[in-house]
Design an enzyme around this catalytic site. Sequence first.
Site, PDB file in Angstrom:
ATOM      1  N   LYS A  83       0.836  -1.197   0.000  1.00  0.00           N
ATOM      2  CA  LYS A  83       0.000   0.000   0.000  1.00  0.00           C
ATOM      3  C   LYS A  83       0.876   1.254   0.000  1.00  0.00           C
ATOM      4  O   LYS A  83       1.855   1.333   0.737  1.00  0.00           O
ATOM      5  CB  LYS A  83      -0.914   0.012   1.231  1.00  0.00           C
ATOM      6  CG  LYS A  83      -2.292  -0.573   0.978  1.00  0.00           C
ATOM      7  CD  LYS A  83      -3.282  -0.170   2.046  1.00  0.00           C
ATOM      8  CE  LYS A  83      -4.699  -0.535   1.630  1.00  0.00           C
ATOM      9  NZ  LYS A  83      -5.709  -0.077   2.584  1.00  0.00           N
ATOM     10  N   GLU A  97     -18.939  -8.522   9.401  1.00  0.00           N
ATOM     11  CA  GLU A  97     -19.996  -7.890  10.195  1.00  0.00           C
ATOM     12  C   GLU A  97     -20.937  -8.905  10.836  1.00  0.00           C
ATOM     13  O   GLU A  97     -21.379  -8.718  11.987  1.00  0.00           O
ATOM     14  CB  GLU A  97     -20.800  -6.930   9.320  1.00  0.00           C
ATOM     15  CG  GLU A  97     -20.024  -5.716   8.841  1.00  0.00           C
ATOM     16  CD  GLU A  97     -19.270  -5.955   7.543  1.00  0.00           C
ATOM     17  OE1 GLU A  97     -18.651  -5.009   7.038  1.00  0.00           O
ATOM     18  OE2 GLU A  97     -19.302  -7.108   7.037  1.00  0.00           O
ATOM     19  N   ARG A 156     -25.283  -5.423   6.494  1.00  0.00           N
ATOM     20  CA  ARG A 156     -24.730  -6.717   6.133  1.00  0.00           C
ATOM     21  C   ARG A 156     -24.932  -7.765   7.229  1.00  0.00           C
ATOM     22  O   ARG A 156     -24.646  -8.941   7.024  1.00  0.00           O
ATOM     23  CB  ARG A 156     -23.237  -6.567   5.829  1.00  0.00           C
ATOM     24  CG  ARG A 156     -22.950  -5.719   4.595  1.00  0.00           C
ATOM     25  CD  ARG A 156     -21.514  -5.229   4.541  1.00  0.00           C
ATOM     26  NE  ARG A 156     -20.536  -6.293   4.460  1.00  0.00           N
ATOM     27  CZ  ARG A 156     -20.059  -6.797   3.317  1.00  0.00           C
ATOM     28  NH1 ARG A 156     -20.502  -6.328   2.164  1.00  0.00           N
ATOM     29  NH2 ARG A 156     -19.154  -7.739   3.334  1.00  0.00           N
TER      30      ARG A 156
END
Length: 636
Positions: A281, A370, A398
Amino acid sequence: MTKYPLLKTIDDPAALRSLDRRALKQLADELRAFVLESVSRTGGHLSSNLGTVELTIALHYVFNTPHDRIVWDVGHQTYPHKILTGRRAAMATLRQQGGLSGFPRRCESEYDAFGTAHSSTSISAALGMALASRLKDESRFCIAVIGDGAMSAGMAFEAMNHAGVCDDLPLIVVLNDNDMSISPAVGALNRYLARLMSGRFYAAAKKGVETVLRVAPPVLEFARRFEEHAKGMVVPATLFEALGFNYIGPIDGHDLDSLIPTLNNLKALKGPQFLHVVTKKGQGYKLAEADPVLYHAPGQFNPLDGVQPKSARRSAARKTYTQVFGEWLCEAAARDARIVGITPAMREGSGLVEFERRFPERYYDVGIAEQHALTLAGGLAVEGLKPVVAIYSTFLQRAYDQLIHDIALQKLPVVFAIDRAGVVGADGATHMGAYDLAFLRCIPNLTVMAASDENECWQMLNTAAQLNGPAAVRYPRGSGPGAPVFKHARALPIGRGEMRRESAQPCGQRIAILAFGTMVAQSLIAAEQLDASVANMRFVKPLDQTLVVQLAQTHDALVTVEEGCVMGGAGSACIESLLAHGIERPMLQLGLSDRFIDHGDPARLLTDHGLDGEGIAQAIQNRFSSAAQRFSKRVA
């Protein structure tokens, strides 16, 4: 000298595929520089996009897009993809109203094979496309690009479990492994991937094979095929191969000389393929490499200076609701050893950094999972603890079944701190918190509160933590009106609103505004223009029916205002209450309309929906024409 001379010649992937492979390194350098310059001007996701430059080039170079389908998971790493697929000039409008989305959208480009923004959907979607192609007798590759953070969600493995038995399907899963989701990646899968990458025996063996190949090029293809089988002897049977995929990797995701030949080889193999690519990243921008979390989604900044810390004076004057929650959780945990904090991979975004530092043994980051987060909270609550689940409104969607079945049905004392409720702005329709009031208020046993300012948010969190059952507190993104927070442990009376303004108008002209959460401040502005009464309802469930009936009996018309969808929302609860009491009054419901809300400045979006003070006043004037003359004088 022309800036980005090579990149400016690429208006579609066909032009990219016409390049000599030796030119791709220059293209990658220009593309990375363009991404950095563009995002520094518009704001947006940066670290993830800097990390996928070479991978994006390689995918479009090897595969015949858009005929071959590329499905990006989450999609916040697709800026290089957008730039290479004809949207370079439009990047100046990124995440602005009427401009480019920060995520893939099918209506935006034929190269966006599937709309995304929430994680772990790519393998399911790509599998569906591959199955459809087989049914239609069409020949195409379907490629899912998924991050290691998104691989922590069960949905990804559900899809792989299905795909693994489809022996002849041209499906390729590319694991973009950068050891990050948004917060640092967590969990056993992350450790497993780290072990794969650090396997010294495998790495040494592979290096030895490459050394031999340099002096014996004719055996290159034989060696590649041999490696596919031999790797099983140096790396114990991988999880991915057990699921029916042919695992290849890990390879350097920034090395085009590795990526392109490997992807070409995958095209010749039969059945589901799994390519493990390791990227970094923030690649190529040292500041983002050093702090990929800070540069995950920065606002506008100078690339030479980097992202500057916010003024301490400014942050002290106007705390965000997220900061208020983070401080409350730390103080609540200091008072009560039963308090634990849970986040599905949103430590920074949900304000849990300090809580993790102070109470590491009571902090649980479950990754992008979740559903698991909620049922985990249920298990903790069964054993007498007080779980606090910090979750965005859009992500709570979700885990709706777990909210109903595992929490509310069993009356378990779980606190839901629902961040980013209402209009969120630049992330667009996929992240709008428009539906939580509607889908929460229909669930039995659940208490639902909406905070009108920072101090009330603190009080509501106290209230939720003291209940012997599930409770939700919703609050918006960003700062509140600047109300001072009185840090005490008192709770609000359950299901009780409060009057914030009383109308002085005579009978026949009295309007009452029933405002929920963030709309209290704007309703007060409108009420000053119209001399209307304003109630801060506080509770969506249980609704203060006594106050609703009282206002109906003392006023000639009622107006409900909420920063959520009108259909089934808090206003609907007020109408249901009046019907139950046999009361009829002229009603006006104001809120978010029945359409998905695109990206844009939050204040502008609220104004467009008539949810600023002027818009509320105008809507009332238009609806109740019998009082038009009085209203027009005051509005003027």
